[in-house]
Design an enzyme around this catalytic site. Structure first.
Site, PDB file in Angstrom:
ATOM      1  N   LYS A  69       0.862  -1.193   0.000  1.00  0.00           N
ATOM      2  CA  LYS A  69       0.000   0.000   0.000  1.00  0.00           C
ATOM      3  C   LYS A  69       0.888   1.229   0.000  1.00  0.00           C
ATOM      4  CE  LYS A  69      -3.087   2.703   3.044  1.00  0.00           C
ATOM      5  NZ  LYS A  69      -3.949   2.734   4.246  1.00  0.00           N
ATOM      6  N   GLU A 126      -9.335   3.700   2.206  1.00  0.00           N
ATOM      7  CA  GLU A 126      -8.823   3.758   0.831  1.00  0.00           C
ATOM      8  C   GLU A 126      -7.754   2.712   0.551  1.00  0.00           C
ATOM      9  OE1 GLU A 126      -7.550   5.419   3.249  1.00  0.00           O
ATOM     10  OE2 GLU A 126      -5.430   5.127   2.896  1.00  0.00           O
ATOM     11  N   ARG A 184      -7.543  -0.449   1.202  1.00  0.00           N
ATOM     12  CA  ARG A 184      -8.078  -1.704   0.661  1.00  0.00           C
ATOM     13  C   ARG A 184      -8.498  -1.538  -0.802  1.00  0.00           C
ATOM     14  NH1 ARG A 184     -12.491  -1.793   5.397  1.00  0.00           N
ATOM     15  NH2 ARG A 184     -10.746  -0.725   6.384  1.00  0.00           N
ATOM     16  N   LYS A 239     -10.084  13.136   7.813  1.00  0.00           N
ATOM     17  CA  LYS A 239      -9.590  12.781   9.149  1.00  0.00           C
ATOM     18  C   LYS A 239      -9.542  14.039  10.022  1.00  0.00           C
ATOM     19  CE  LYS A 239      -6.460   8.975   7.893  1.00  0.00           C
ATOM     20  NZ  LYS A 239      -7.099   7.917   8.698  1.00  0.00           N
ATOM     21  N   ASP A 243      -2.545  10.374   3.359  1.00  0.00           N
ATOM     22  CA  ASP A 243      -3.935   9.979   3.557  1.00  0.00           C
ATOM     23  C   ASP A 243      -4.644  11.012   4.422  1.00  0.00           C
ATOM     24  OD1 ASP A 243      -6.352   8.730   3.875  1.00  0.00           O
ATOM     25  OD2 ASP A 243      -5.601   7.150   5.223  1.00  0.00           O
TER      26      ASP A 243
HETATM   27  N1  BES Z   1      -4.126   4.759   6.881  1.00  0.00           N
HETATM   28  C1  BES Z   1      -5.247   4.512   7.705  1.00  0.00           C
HETATM   29  C2  BES Z   1      -4.937   3.538   8.841  1.00  0.00           C
HETATM   30  C3  BES Z   1      -3.940   4.039   9.858  1.00  0.00           C
HETATM   31  C4  BES Z   1      -4.363   4.663  11.007  1.00  0.00           C
HETATM   32  C5  BES Z   1      -2.594   3.803   9.695  1.00  0.00           C
HETATM   33  C6  BES Z   1      -3.457   5.089  11.944  1.00  0.00           C
HETATM   34  C7  BES Z   1      -1.679   4.220  10.637  1.00  0.00           C
HETATM   35  C8  BES Z   1      -2.105   4.865  11.776  1.00  0.00           C
HETATM   36  C9  BES Z   1      -6.383   3.905   6.860  1.00  0.00           C
HETATM   37  O1  BES Z   1      -6.429   4.340   5.555  1.00  0.00           O
HETATM   38  C10 BES Z   1      -7.644   4.317   7.525  1.00  0.00           C
HETATM   39  O2  BES Z   1      -7.913   5.486   7.543  1.00  0.00           O
HETATM   40  N2  BES Z   1      -8.400   3.355   8.025  1.00  0.00           N
HETATM   41  C11 BES Z   1      -9.615   3.626   8.682  1.00  0.00           C
HETATM   42  C12 BES Z   1     -10.605   2.582   8.252  1.00  0.00           C
HETATM   43  C13 BES Z   1     -12.017   2.890   8.644  1.00  0.00           C
HETATM   44  C14 BES Z   1     -12.522   4.106   7.905  1.00  0.00           C
HETATM   45  C15 BES Z   1     -12.879   1.690   8.340  1.00  0.00           C
HETATM   46  C16 BES Z   1      -9.341   3.543  10.190  1.00  0.00           C
HETATM   47  O3  BES Z   1      -8.525   2.735  10.614  1.00  0.00           O
HETATM   48  O4  BES Z   1      -9.963   4.313  10.926  1.00  0.00           O
HETATM   49 ZN    ZN Z   2      -4.665   4.955   4.735  1.00  0.00          ZN
HETATM   50 MN    MN Z   3      -7.519   6.139   5.339  1.00  0.00          MN
END
Ligand code: BES
Ligand code: ZN
Ligand code: MN
Length: 501
Positions: free
Chosen positions: A264, A348, A350, A276, A269
């Site tokens: 990935k 995103e 996935r 976020k 992000d």
């Molecule tokens: N890149 C994030 C996951 C992440 C969070 C990595 C903190 C490192 C530190 C990923 O893209 C994400 O935002 N995932 C969401 C998924 C949710 C929307 C189902 C998450 O983990 O909140």
């Molecule tokens: Zn991410």
């Molecule tokens: Mn994300």
């Protein structure tokens, strides 16, 4: 920093490091030093808390009747218990201590370790390896020399009984460290410098090591039908890219199916329209950690000329909110043909992996496929910063990755996959939806189930490295910042299971 190996003898100048065992038993060479200096070591030990435990360090400056500038005592506890990772920690802690103390050269004496099962050359090579890993810095943006506190150590000589064997082993380890350093560099680089195109350029640089590199631009990916990946990148002014790296090192080149790694590479992000929160968002510069590991791994394997055929695929995008960005509710068509309802634009990773996994499997028919991704915040809730989450459709593969992790000290812990979780990503109006119906429950597992929808019967494993790619604290071999997690793990996995080493 330079590394050398020599037979065991006392150096004439520079700094000297000697072992001390449990209950402050001196090694034979440490005993010699104590005799020469009229008991300086014993007296220093008496007046300190040093107990000869693994990890204990004691620095003695300007010892009398010797030309060396300092003697560092390092505790090793019971020598028969020492593992490779202990020797690495030793090298790392010595380098970190000496770098701030003004020492320029150090000779580390490894004597009195006869009771240890490891061969002398292995122990010595791993001391140097740990020292090299611990010496890493990301200082390119420090323009003030003083503030950058330039490390003082230039050279480490490891003295052991099998120095030529150690030197030979270290050649490979040094190549692995260079791979780890590339990963750390990529992960620490900010997103205004490292974006999909510039990341792809970094991949292209591996051609100098004999890696074949191919870059797909947006037109090419559109023609391949990668609607899931392209949807994530469409809100960014930075164009998306996919880089494909191939290392053909297997002795009978063509016949052998490759092993594939997929990463990935979300270069930043923001969450997209499902934005976020502001605090901490800067951390999302390292949301390309999976791609960083895959790229560093390719460098390590090519650098040590691994006897294996490997493919590294990195899916590079930036996830931004914008007038052109993907909306919650949008439906995209992935390269596999499956349609996906986007319910949260922040899920995103996935989406980009869906197309990258499908493409890799479809084009290369790999023997097995392992993806790495900073995929979910939930994995940090589950496992903290000690283990990556491991998911797999194949028990042997999972076991092999687990035991490679044990060997190199990069933890993984397997979590379950089962149809009950997979149901959660069925959409009422499309084939799939990109978040589960279970709210915050089992977020990392549901994400893994989503990925599995893009894997046929290829043995496959997924490593969720969100808790591992970045560290806020220093350890002996991993300075804070990008950790390079996964390079050593997967190098060991290949070495053990696919090169017969
Ligand atoms: N890149 C994030 C996951 C992440 C969070 C990595 C903190 C490192 C530190 C990923 O893209 C994400 O935002 N995932 C969401 C998924 C949710 C929307 C189902 C998450 O983990 O909140
Ligand atoms: Zn991410
Ligand atoms: Mn994300």
């Amino acid at each position: 920093m330079k590394f050398a190996f020599s037979e065991i003898s006392l150096p004439k100048r520079g700094s000297l490091a000697v072992p001390v065992f449990a209950d402050n038993t001196l090694s034979p060479m440490a005993q010699d030093v104590d005799d020469i200096t009229g008991g300086v070591l014993s007296r220093a030990l008496e007046t300190s808390r040093f107990k000869g435990k693994k990890g204990d360090l004691l620095e003695i400056l300007a010892p009398q009747d010797m030309d060396v500038s300092r003697v560092v005592l390092f505790g090793v506890g019971e020598p028969e218990d020492l593992k490779l990772v202990d020797f690495e920690s030793l090298g790392g802690s010595l380098v970190r201590k000496l770098n701030t103390s003004g020492a320029r050269n150090v000779t580390v004496i490894l004597d009195g370790l006869e009771s240890n099962d490891l061969r002398d050359n292995e122990a010595a090579a791993h001391v140097a390896f740990g020292a090299k890993l611990g010496s890493y810095r990301f200082a390119k943006y420090k323009t003030d020399e003083d503030d950058a506190s330039e490390p003082s150590l230039l050279r480490m000589t490891v003295a052991c009984k099998a120095s030529s064997g150690a030197r030979k082993l270290f050649t490979d380890l040094e190549a692995i460290a260079e791979g780890v350093f590339l990963t750390r560099d990529l992960v620490s680089e900010p997103a205004n410098i490292l974006y999909p195109e510039s990341f792809a350029d970094k991949c292209r640089e591996l051609t100098s090591l004999g890696v074949e590199v191919e870059i797909l631009d947006e037109d090419k990916m559109a023609r391949l039908g990668m609607g899931a990946l392209l949807g994530v990148g469409q809100g960014s002014v930075r164009e998306s890219r996919m880089a494909i790296m191939r290392w053909n090192g297997a002795p009978n080149k063509k016949s052998k199916k490759p092993i594939a790694f997929v990463g990935k590479g979300v270069c930043f992000d923001t969450g997209g329209i499902s934005l976020k929160p502001g605090p901490g968002m800067e951390e999302m510069k390292w949301d390309m950690g999976g791609a960083g590991t895959v790229t560093g791994l390719m460098k390590a394997l090519a650098g040590r000329k691994a006897k294996v055929n490997v493919i590294g695929v990195v899916a590079l995008v930036e996830n931004m909110p914008d007038g052109n960005a993907q909306r919650p509710g949008d439906i995209v068509t992935s390269m596999s043909g499956q349609t996906i309802e986007i319910l949260n634009t922040d899920a995103e990773g996935r989406l980009v992996l869906a197309d990258a996994l499908w493409y890799t499997q479809d084009r290369f028919d790999p023997e097995l496929m392992i993806d790495l991704a900073t995929l979910t915040g939930a994995i940090i809730i589950t496992l903290g910063h000690e283990n990556a989450g491991l998911f797999a459709n194949n028990d042997d593969l999972a076991d092999q990755i687990f035991s490679a992790g044990k060997t190199v000290g990069e933890g993984v812990w397997r979590l379950p996959m089962q149809p009950e979780y997979a149901k959660q990503v069925k959409s009422p109006i499309a084939d799939l939806q990109n978040i589960g119906t279970g709210g915050r429950g089992a977020g990392s597992i549901v994400a893994a189930e989503f990925l599995q929808k893009f894997v046929n019967d290829t043995p496959w494993a997924h490593l969720d490295i969100a808790g591992m790619a970045w560290s806020k604290k220093d350890t002996s071999t991993v300075p804070k910042g990008g950790t390079g997690y996964g390079v050593r793990l997967l190098d060991q996995f290949i070495r053990k299971n696919h090169e017969g080493k």
